[in-house]
Design a protein around this motif. Structure first.
Motif, PDB file in Angstrom:
ATOM      1  N   ILE A  51     -39.760  51.336 -15.606  1.00 60.89           N
ATOM      2  CA  ILE A  51     -40.433  51.791 -14.385  1.00 60.89           C
ATOM      3  C   ILE A  51     -40.143  53.262 -14.097  1.00 60.89           C
ATOM      4  N   ARG A  52     -39.191  53.849 -14.795  1.00 57.40           N
ATOM      5  CA  ARG A  52     -38.817  55.249 -14.573  1.00 57.40           C
ATOM      6  C   ARG A  52     -39.679  56.185 -15.389  1.00 57.40           C
ATOM      7  N   ARG A  53     -40.062  57.290 -14.784  1.00 60.55           N
ATOM      8  CA  ARG A  53     -40.816  58.316 -15.496  1.00 60.55           C
ATOM      9  C   ARG A  53     -39.910  58.985 -16.534  1.00 60.55           C
ATOM     10  N   PHE A  54     -40.529  59.514 -17.557  1.00 64.50           N
ATOM     11  CA  PHE A  54     -39.797  60.163 -18.638  1.00 64.50           C
ATOM     12  C   PHE A  54     -39.863  61.680 -18.528  1.00 64.50           C
ATOM     13  N   ALA A  55     -38.840  62.316 -19.025  1.00 66.23           N
ATOM     14  CA  ALA A  55     -38.860  63.738 -19.336  1.00 66.23           C
ATOM     15  C   ALA A  55     -39.063  63.797 -20.844  1.00 66.23           C
ATOM     16  N   ASN A  56     -40.055  64.573 -21.296  1.00 61.66           N
ATOM     17  CA  ASN A  56     -40.353  64.679 -22.724  1.00 61.66           C
ATOM     18  C   ASN A  56     -40.453  66.135 -23.139  1.00 61.66           C
ATOM     19  N   ALA A  57     -40.068  66.396 -24.380  1.00 61.35           N
ATOM     20  CA  ALA A  57     -40.151  67.729 -24.961  1.00 61.35           C
ATOM     21  C   ALA A  57     -40.273  67.581 -26.477  1.00 61.35           C
ATOM     22  N   ALA A  58     -40.492  68.700 -27.131  1.00 65.75           N
ATOM     23  CA  ALA A  58     -40.522  68.728 -28.593  1.00 65.75           C
ATOM     24  C   ALA A  58     -39.801  69.983 -29.058  1.00 65.75           C
ATOM     25  N   ALA A  59     -39.284  69.902 -30.262  1.00 60.49           N
ATOM     26  CA  ALA A  59     -38.592  71.056 -30.846  1.00 60.49           C
ATOM     27  C   ALA A  59     -38.903  71.147 -32.326  1.00 60.49           C
ATOM     28  N   LEU A  60     -38.915  72.360 -32.819  1.00 61.74           N
ATOM     29  CA  LEU A  60     -38.959  72.610 -34.253  1.00 61.74           C
ATOM     30  C   LEU A  60     -37.567  73.059 -34.649  1.00 61.74           C
ATOM     31  N   ILE A  61     -37.012  72.403 -35.641  1.00 61.94           N
ATOM     32  CA  ILE A  61     -35.689  72.788 -36.117  1.00 61.94           C
ATOM     33  C   ILE A  61     -35.754  73.076 -37.609  1.00 61.94           C
ATOM     34  N   GLU A  62     -34.842  73.906 -38.057  1.00 64.52           N
ATOM     35  CA  GLU A  62     -34.688  74.145 -39.485  1.00 64.52           C
ATOM     36  C   GLU A  62     -33.366  73.549 -39.915  1.00 64.52           C
ATOM     37  N   SER A  63     -33.397  72.861 -41.048  1.00 68.81           N
ATOM     38  CA  SER A  63     -32.198  72.190 -41.544  1.00 68.81           C
ATOM     39  C   SER A  63     -32.293  72.067 -43.057  1.00 68.81           C
ATOM     40  N   ASP A  64     -31.139  72.056 -43.693  1.00 61.42           N
ATOM     41  CA  ASP A  64     -31.122  71.794 -45.132  1.00 61.42           C
ATOM     42  C   ASP A  64     -30.831  70.323 -45.406  1.00 61.42           C
ATOM     43  N   GLU A  65     -30.780  69.506 -44.353  1.00 58.83           N
ATOM     44  CA  GLU A  65     -30.523  68.073 -44.504  1.00 58.83           C
ATOM     45  C   GLU A  65     -31.788  67.329 -44.929  1.00 58.83           C
ATOM     46  N   PRO A  66     -31.661  66.378 -45.849  1.00 63.13           N
ATOM     47  CA  PRO A  66     -32.800  65.517 -46.146  1.00 63.13           C
ATOM     48  C   PRO A  66     -33.049  64.580 -44.951  1.00 63.13           C
ATOM     49  N   PRO A  67     -34.252  64.010 -44.836  1.00 59.10           N
ATOM     50  CA  PRO A  67     -34.582  63.198 -43.669  1.00 59.10           C
ATOM     51  C   PRO A  67     -33.573  62.100 -43.305  1.00 59.10           C
ATOM     52  N   PRO A  68     -33.058  61.303 -44.240  1.00 57.04           N
ATOM     53  CA  PRO A  68     -32.115  60.254 -43.839  1.00 57.04           C
ATOM     54  C   PRO A  68     -30.817  60.806 -43.239  1.00 57.04           C
TER      55      PRO A  68
END
Length: 158
Positions: A51-68
């Motif tokens: 029932i609570r409203r959300f705070a939402n955002a997006a970010a672009l990050i750079e990383s040398d980590e593989p997805p997992p």
């Protein structure tokens, strides 16, 4: 693996010892690191039983980590900020999802990129369009901006 760009969707709708949901998003961005662009934080209606409203955002990050490896790190950040296993779409102090990555597609039992529902969710598309409007969905070839327009078009006007 070289440096990769990831699009991360952030959401929160429960105050914690760290403050209101928008503060949790700011803290998560700080802990994620490698942020090259971050959207403004928007308030959105809940999805599912919350029932609570959300705070939402997006970010672009750079990383040398593989997805997992990145996913495991994001889950540790969620736990550190008070996230506990619980009901799907319930109230949560923070939610961090890998939406897209510059490597195109990635699919394992634990992680699918692009995120299965990202292109249908305005609360992901609107912040992402602010920072990466031209990023193309590897499945449809449409840009984030085009997908946002399509989602907005499907919404009934009142």
């Amino acid at each position: 693996m070289g440096t990769t760009t990831y699009a991360i969707a952030l959401g929160a709708n429960r105050p914690t010892r760290h403050g209101r949901p928008a503060a949790a998003i700011a803290l998560a961005l700080d802990r994620i690191g490698g942020v090259v662009a971050a959207s403004s934080t928007i308030e959105t209606p809940p999805l599912g039983p919350s029932i609570r409203r959300f705070a939402n955002a997006a970010a672009l990050i750079e990383s040398d980590e593989p997805p997992p490896v990145l996913l495991a790190r994001l889950k540790r950040i969620e736990r550190a900020l008070g996230r506990r296993p619980g009901r799907r779409w319930g109230a949560r102090p923070i939610d961090l999802d890998i939406v897209l990555w510059s490597g195109g597609r990635h699919a394992t039992r634990a992680l699918t990129i692009p995120h299965r529902e990202w292109h249908r969710r305005r609360f992901v598309l609107a912040p992402l369009a602010e920072i990466a409007p031209g990023w193309r969905d590897p499945d449809s070839g449409r840009t984030v901006r085009q997908l946002l327009t399509e989602v907005d078009r499907r919404r009934p006007r009142t």
